[in-house]
Design an enzyme around this catalytic site. Sequence first.
Site, PDB file in Angstrom:
ATOM      1  N   PHE A 234       1.133   5.279   0.695  1.00 24.93           N
ATOM      2  CA  PHE A 234       0.538   6.329   1.512  1.00 24.93           C
ATOM      3  C   PHE A 234       1.107   7.686   1.106  1.00 24.93           C
ATOM      4  O   PHE A 234       2.245   7.780   0.636  1.00 24.93           O
ATOM      5  CB  PHE A 234       0.828   6.095   2.995  1.00 24.93           C
ATOM      6  CG  PHE A 234       0.204   4.847   3.559  1.00 24.93           C
ATOM      7  CD1 PHE A 234      -0.987   4.911   4.256  1.00 24.93           C
ATOM      8  CD2 PHE A 234       0.821   3.608   3.396  1.00 24.93           C
ATOM      9  CE1 PHE A 234      -1.562   3.754   4.779  1.00 24.93           C
ATOM     10  CE2 PHE A 234       0.256   2.459   3.916  1.00 24.93           C
ATOM     11  CZ  PHE A 234      -0.951   2.537   4.611  1.00 24.93           C
TER      12      PHE A 234
ATOM     13  N   THR B 229       0.849  -1.193   0.000  1.00 20.84           N
ATOM     14  CA  THR B 229       0.000   0.000   0.000  1.00 20.84           C
ATOM     15  C   THR B 229       0.880   1.237   0.000  1.00 20.84           C
ATOM     16  O   THR B 229       1.892   1.299   0.711  1.00 20.84           O
ATOM     17  CB  THR B 229      -0.947   0.020   1.216  1.00 20.84           C
ATOM     18  OG1 THR B 229      -1.863  -1.071   1.115  1.00 20.84           O
ATOM     19  CG2 THR B 229      -1.742   1.317   1.261  1.00 20.84           C
TER      20      THR B 229
END
Length: 356
Positions: free
Chosen positions: A259, A257
């Site tokens: 960010f 992921t």
Amino acid sequence: MTDKLTPLREQIDAIDAQILELLSRRGKIAQEVGHVKAETNAPVFRPEREAQVLRGVAERNPGPLKDRDVQTIFREIMSSCRALEKRVTVAYLGPSGTFSEQAVYQQFGTAIETLPCVSIDEVFRATEAGTADFGVVPVENSSEGAINRTLDLMLATTTVISGEISIPVHHSLMTKTGSMDGVTVVCAHSQALAQCQVWLNLHHPGIERRAVASNAEAAILASQDPSVAAIASEMAGEQYQLGVVQAHIQDDPHNRTRFAVIGSLETGPSGRDHTSIVLAVPNKAGAVYNLLAPLAKHGVSMTRFESRPARIGTWEYYFYVDIEGHVVDPAVARALGELKDNAAFFKVLGSYPQSL
């Protein structure tokens, strides 16, 4: 054995004393830097400077310590020295134990104040209001794509992107007892449920799946109710005293992921940067192709292209584009100038150091 270890331990003790003395000297210089910054109202946290330091120590690392381990050590040194100037507050999607919190510490180190928020919206509000100096929000996942709520909020926010963090995301199935006996529901964030759906279909097809605000919230629910299983990080499991039923249940073993760090700080060039923009075009044939042509014309590489339906105005879609380089780089500046002239809507979301 003791005779052989004693001189080695003495060497380590001597080196530790030298390290401590050097850290103390570095801390005193950091305090002087803080005084200068206070006089000029300069920001305490400079992502581009810290990125350059971390890249530099990896490039100069002679071993045997791994580059990432050396970077972790230096990140904590910079975090502690930065705290001597001012302890920054960072908002993130809570509660404690989320991957967002992990991303916060990977970017800022641990010598900070954290502000867990109940939603991504609240992270933006806290950062815009100045309750937090920075916010960390998920942007995209390698398996499930963009985090749409973040993209929608980026469109209207007054904050800019100051940095990015990419972390591996390993999901574990956990319960209060460490087994699935009596479990009737699996809870997790909707993204985590999607990232583990193949494994769940194979191993627990008949158990209800319930989306909650975060994986850490799922861990809290599981810690309170033995009929609830949580999908979360092992860090959350340890924090909320859960037993691991199965580790690494994500469908993609390379699941990551990305960010974004948001705030009011406009970051200077670090030498390896990304720039994020959002734009819109009139609904006509070839409009998007013609709009993006300046990137190719000026040799600017596009690393990401995402579309979102427009909910206001006269255009059907907004396009989120990431490119290599910083807005002050000549080629990037020329390309963005032409993009802005041809777009129906144009906004620079930020230029920032590439994730290490």
